[in-house]
Design a protein around this motif. Structure first.
Motif, mmCIF file in Angstrom:
data_model
loop_
_atom_site.group_PDB
_atom_site.id
_atom_site.type_symbol
_atom_site.label_atom_id
_atom_site.label_comp_id
_atom_site.label_asym_id
_atom_site.label_seq_id
_atom_site.Cartn_x
_atom_site.Cartn_y
_atom_site.Cartn_z
ATOM 1 N N TYR A 1 0.839 -1.199 0.000
ATOM 2 C CA TYR A 1 0.000 0.000 0.000
ATOM 3 C C TYR A 1 0.881 1.259 0.000
ATOM 4 O O TYR A 1 0.646 2.188 -0.772
ATOM 5 N N ASP B 1 0.940 4.126 -2.821
ATOM 6 C CA ASP B 1 0.610 5.494 -2.425
ATOM 7 C C ASP B 1 1.802 6.447 -2.563
ATOM 8 O O ASP B 1 1.670 7.637 -2.317
ATOM 9 N N LYS C 1 -5.043 13.021 -0.141
ATOM 10 C CA LYS C 1 -5.669 11.817 -0.665
ATOM 11 C C LYS C 1 -6.437 11.061 0.395
ATOM 12 O O LYS C 1 -7.367 10.351 0.099
ATOM 13 N N GLN C 2 -5.986 11.147 1.650
ATOM 14 C CA GLN C 2 -6.578 10.320 2.686
ATOM 15 C C GLN C 2 -6.532 11.080 4.002
ATOM 16 O O GLN C 2 -5.531 11.651 4.352
#
Length: 163
Positions: free
Chosen positions: A19, A23, A160-161
């Protein structure tokens, strides 16, 4: 080293490493002739840095900003200080929210009477009430941060998060 070895070394799982690669937090590793990812000391050090930041409840966007400055040692670190000050503010706010949550739970617990049947349960009755005494909606799943991590500190980073 292969991904499994890096995961064991860092105390994380393989999917987390993949991940972070997708990312952009971890650089894409070289591949072996058998197409296995091959990680080096740089990957391990960066993963340790990310894990330490996550342990401090920093968002991925905050980590991106910190990594930018780590990789640009000639830049002024005043923005790093501001980021940490905002994060401390978030932690302080979160602690207040958790104290309020604790108070509400204790209030509910005190509603428990001698009744042994759910039809007369003070806790269930209290949970059925629509209004929270403080006038706020209480939730322990508010999200990690109520602010955008980068806030324009580093151009080119995107939010993004939230966590």
């Amino acid at each position: 080293m292969k991904i499994g070895e890096l995961a064991r070394l860092a105390g994380t799982n393989v999917e987390t490493i993949r991940y972070y690669e997708r990312d952009g937090l971890l650089p894409v590793p070289a591949r072996s002739e058998g197409n296995y990812r091959i990680y080096g000391e740089t990957h391990a050090q960066r993963l340790f840095f990310i894990r330490r930041c996550r342990g401090l409840d920093m968002t991925l966007d905050e980590i991106r900003v910190l990594l930018h400055f780590k990789e640009s040692p000639q830049e002024n670190c005043a923005d790093v200080n501001r980021l940490l000050d905002r994060h401390i503010g978030h932690v302080t706010q979160r602690m207040q929210e958790l104290q309020e949550l604790e108070r509400q739970l204790k209030d509910l617990r005190e509603r428990c009477g001698e009744s042994r049947d759910a039809a007369h349960c003070g806790i269930l009755d209290g949970l059925s009430q629509a209004i929270v005494p403080s006038g706020k909606t209480a939730s322990h799943v508010l999200g990690s941060h109520g602010h955008a991590a980068n806030s324009g500190l580093v151009k080119g980073t995107q939010d993004k998060q939230g966590r």
